[in-house]
Every structure is written in C-alpha cells, then in structure tokens.
Design a protein around this motif. Structure first.
Motif, PDB file in Angstrom:
ATOM      1  N   CYS A 172       0.830  -1.213   0.000  1.00  0.00           N
ATOM      2  CA  CYS A 172       0.000   0.000   0.000  1.00  0.00           C
ATOM      3  C   CYS A 172       0.862   1.260   0.000  1.00  0.00           C
ATOM      4  O   CYS A 172       0.963   1.954  -1.010  1.00  0.00           O
ATOM      5  CB  CYS A 172      -0.945  -0.003   1.202  1.00  0.00           C
ATOM      6  SG  CYS A 172      -2.007   1.469   1.283  1.00  0.00           S
ATOM      7  N   ASP A 173       1.496   1.554   1.131  1.00  0.00           N
ATOM      8  CA  ASP A 173       2.250   2.806   1.266  1.00  0.00           C
ATOM      9  C   ASP A 173       3.474   2.806   0.367  1.00  0.00           C
ATOM     10  O   ASP A 173       4.313   1.911   0.439  1.00  0.00           O
ATOM     11  CB  ASP A 173       2.682   3.005   2.717  1.00  0.00           C
ATOM     12  CG  ASP A 173       1.502   3.236   3.642  1.00  0.00           C
ATOM     13  OD1 ASP A 173       1.652   4.015   4.578  1.00  0.00           O
ATOM     14  OD2 ASP A 173       0.434   2.638   3.428  1.00  0.00           O
ATOM     15  N   MET A 190       0.749   1.803  -3.899  1.00  0.00           N
ATOM     16  CA  MET A 190      -0.598   2.219  -4.261  1.00  0.00           C
ATOM     17  C   MET A 190      -0.815   3.712  -4.022  1.00  0.00           C
ATOM     18  O   MET A 190      -1.602   4.358  -4.708  1.00  0.00           O
ATOM     19  CB  MET A 190      -1.617   1.411  -3.457  1.00  0.00           C
ATOM     20  CG  MET A 190      -1.682  -0.056  -3.835  1.00  0.00           C
ATOM     21  SD  MET A 190      -2.607  -1.061  -2.623  1.00  0.00           S
ATOM     22  CE  MET A 190      -4.150  -0.142  -2.482  1.00  0.00           C
ATOM     23  N   VAL A 241      -3.717  -7.134  -1.813  1.00  0.00           N
ATOM     24  CA  VAL A 241      -2.901  -6.172  -1.077  1.00  0.00           C
ATOM     25  C   VAL A 241      -2.252  -6.899   0.096  1.00  0.00           C
ATOM     26  O   VAL A 241      -2.911  -7.676   0.796  1.00  0.00           O
ATOM     27  CB  VAL A 241      -3.749  -5.009  -0.530  1.00  0.00           C
ATOM     28  CG1 VAL A 241      -2.878  -4.046   0.290  1.00  0.00           C
ATOM     29  CG2 VAL A 241      -4.439  -4.259  -1.656  1.00  0.00           C
ATOM     30  N   THR A 262      -0.089  -5.468   3.255  1.00  0.00           N
ATOM     31  CA  THR A 262       0.359  -4.215   3.836  1.00  0.00           C
ATOM     32  C   THR A 262       0.572  -4.336   5.337  1.00  0.00           C
ATOM     33  O   THR A 262      -0.130  -5.098   6.013  1.00  0.00           O
ATOM     34  CB  THR A 262      -0.652  -3.088   3.563  1.00  0.00           C
ATOM     35  OG1 THR A 262      -0.248  -1.883   4.229  1.00  0.00           O
ATOM     36  CG2 THR A 262      -2.049  -3.471   4.042  1.00  0.00           C
ATOM     37  N   ARG A 298      -0.108  -1.897   7.188  1.00  0.00           N
ATOM     38  CA  ARG A 298      -1.163  -1.110   7.829  1.00  0.00           C
ATOM     39  C   ARG A 298      -2.000  -2.036   8.704  1.00  0.00           C
ATOM     40  O   ARG A 298      -2.031  -3.246   8.492  1.00  0.00           O
ATOM     41  CB  ARG A 298      -2.063  -0.438   6.785  1.00  0.00           C
ATOM     42  CG  ARG A 298      -1.450   0.794   6.181  1.00  0.00           C
ATOM     43  CD  ARG A 298      -2.399   1.549   5.267  1.00  0.00           C
ATOM     44  NE  ARG A 298      -1.763   2.807   4.894  1.00  0.00           N
ATOM     45  CZ  ARG A 298      -1.896   3.941   5.566  1.00  0.00           C
ATOM     46  NH1 ARG A 298      -2.682   3.987   6.620  1.00  0.00           N
ATOM     47  NH2 ARG A 298      -1.267   5.027   5.173  1.00  0.00           N
ATOM     48  N   MET A 328      -6.931   0.311   6.860  1.00  0.00           N
ATOM     49  CA  MET A 328      -6.993  -0.071   5.451  1.00  0.00           C
ATOM     50  C   MET A 328      -8.397   0.027   4.870  1.00  0.00           C
ATOM     51  O   MET A 328      -8.571   0.408   3.707  1.00  0.00           O
ATOM     52  CB  MET A 328      -6.448  -1.487   5.273  1.00  0.00           C
ATOM     53  CG  MET A 328      -6.038  -1.802   3.839  1.00  0.00           C
ATOM     54  SD  MET A 328      -4.764  -0.664   3.265  1.00  0.00           S
ATOM     55  CE  MET A 328      -5.006  -0.777   1.496  1.00  0.00           C
ATOM     56  N   LEU A 339      -9.314   2.257   1.445  1.00  0.00           N
ATOM     57  CA  LEU A 339      -9.956   1.738   0.236  1.00  0.00           C
ATOM     58  C   LEU A 339     -11.259   2.459  -0.083  1.00  0.00           C
ATOM     59  O   LEU A 339     -11.518   2.819  -1.238  1.00  0.00           O
ATOM     60  CB  LEU A 339     -10.199   0.235   0.383  1.00  0.00           C
ATOM     61  CG  LEU A 339      -8.954  -0.648   0.487  1.00  0.00           C
ATOM     62  CD1 LEU A 339      -9.354  -2.104   0.715  1.00  0.00           C
ATOM     63  CD2 LEU A 339      -8.093  -0.535  -0.759  1.00  0.00           C
ATOM     64  N   VAL A 341      -7.429  -8.595   0.668  1.00  0.00           N
ATOM     65  CA  VAL A 341      -6.628  -7.580   1.345  1.00  0.00           C
ATOM     66  C   VAL A 341      -6.139  -8.175   2.658  1.00  0.00           C
ATOM     67  O   VAL A 341      -6.936  -8.598   3.494  1.00  0.00           O
ATOM     68  CB  VAL A 341      -7.443  -6.297   1.615  1.00  0.00           C
ATOM     69  CG1 VAL A 341      -6.606  -5.295   2.401  1.00  0.00           C
ATOM     70  CG2 VAL A 341      -7.924  -5.682   0.309  1.00  0.00           C
ATOM     71  N   THR A 374      -3.752  -7.372   6.001  1.00  0.00           N
ATOM     72  CA  THR A 374      -3.044  -6.373   6.788  1.00  0.00           C
ATOM     73  C   THR A 374      -2.241  -7.059   7.891  1.00  0.00           C
ATOM     74  O   THR A 374      -2.329  -8.273   8.080  1.00  0.00           O
ATOM     75  CB  THR A 374      -4.007  -5.361   7.428  1.00  0.00           C
ATOM     76  OG1 THR A 374      -4.696  -5.995   8.525  1.00  0.00           O
ATOM     77  CG2 THR A 374      -5.027  -4.847   6.426  1.00  0.00           C
TER      78      THR A 374
END
Length: 209
Positions: free
Chosen positions: A15-16, A19, A110, A112, A114, A118, A122, A134, A136
């Motif tokens: 993500c960071d 994305m 994803v 991530t 995070r 999250m 999104l 996804v 996390t």
C-alpha cells in the motif's frame, strides 16, 4: 530486446509507497502523536522506519527513548480519526487502470503492514471491490518482513509462489517476498534487488502474461 515476462495468477501490491504516496499523511499522523507528548517531529531516519513498519512497531520506535510514554502514545493514537490523514494520501495514477486491466483474468491483492486503517483507505479512494483479497498486519501472526501476509494470499488462492508477484518499494517488502519465494517487483527504488524495476504501475502491465 524482448520484454521480460512474469507469469502471475495474482498480483500483490504493497500500500504505502506503491498504491499511494503516503509521505504527507504518515508524516502528519506520527508528528501529531509526537507533538501531543511534547516531542519533536520525526527525523528522516524515523520516517523511513514508520513508512515500512506497523503502527505498533513505529510508536514503540519513536518513543524508544521515552518508554514511559509508549502506553499513553498507543492510547492517544486510538483517539485519532485517520480520515483526515487518508485524504492526504495521493493515489498512484496508474493503480485503477492496472486493476481494471488485469481483472478478472488475474487476481489482485494487497499485502500491507497497515492495521485498522486499510478499510478507510480503500473506501475513501474508491477502491472497494477492486481487490480480491486484502491482508493487513492484523490478519497474520507476523507482519512484514516475515512472509506471513504473502503466504496467506497464496494459501487463499491455492497458488505456488511462482504463480504470484509482489510489488513493493522497501527492504521490508523485498525481504518478505524473498522469504515467501515470490518474484519481487521493485517500485521506484533502484537500490532493491528485484526481478523487475518499475517507476509507475503502468509499466507493469506489458510484463504480465
């Protein structure tokens, strides 16, 4: 020269830094926590750590010299609304076009570090429904650089490591991909060891088969 091809059934994105450009958001978020406890803003070294690690690890790191404040810092973090900071995140221009191009022929996921932000990320940026999975840091026992997040995705889709690829921008991402034995694509970071280096997500599409 022929374009190198990557055979992947699932494209996994960090993500960071991939994305989103989250520099402004993450800096503002952690600096607000530090300021609340009378601490100076993050140094470049501190920011680089916070960019790659979970919020739990980052707060522990930022307050390492004032361990008596760590518990209070974690508590204060939970009182902050992250929506203000989500709006500061700048979406990668090619993200949505890439997702629309590869799906439904391939899966998109994803991975991530995070945690509980999250879902807001999104929804705020219109990405709901564009990822098949996804994962996390809250969904696994060990966050990156451990391979747990990537391995969870492989198990979910019943894929071998060679049938996936992971796009990341940090040493933590590189290490996680290596540990999971998944081909790694380095985003905007030539210092990383990778199967492929790209500067924006649109450059990935010609390499996918």
């Amino acid at each position: 020269m022929a374009t190198a091809k990557l055979s992947a059934e699932v494209v996994i994105l960090d993500c960071d830094g991939v994305m989103f450009d989250t520099t402004l958001a993450n800096r503002a978020f952690y600096n607000q926590i530090l300021a609340h406890f009378g601490r100076p803003p993050m140094s470049s070294e501190q920011f680089q750590f916070a960019h790659m690690h979970t919020v739990f690890e980052s707060i522990d790191y930022l307050f390492a010299a004032h361990r008596e404040l760590i518990e209070s810092a974690h508590a204060y973090r939970q009182t902050l609304s992250y929506l203000t900071f989500v709006d500061m995140m700048q979406i990668e221009p090619d993200l949505k076009p890439l997702l629309n191009a590869i799906r439904p022929h391939k899966k998109a996921a994803v991975a991530t570090n995070r945690t509980d932000t999250m879902t807001a990320v999104l929804s705020t940026h219109g990405l709901e429904g564009l990822f098949d999975m996804v994962v996390t840091a809250l969904d696994v026992e060990r966050p990156k650089p451990a391979p747990d997040e990537l391995e969870k995705i492989l198990v979910h889709f019943d894929l071998a490591p060679a049938q996936a690829l992971y796009v990341g921008d940090s040493t933590v991402d590189q290490q996680a991909a290596a540990a999971a034995q998944i081909p790694f694509v380095a985003y905007s970071n030539r210092s990383l060891s990778a199967h492929l280096h790209i500067e924006r997500l649109g450059q990935l599409k010609p390499h996918l088969v």
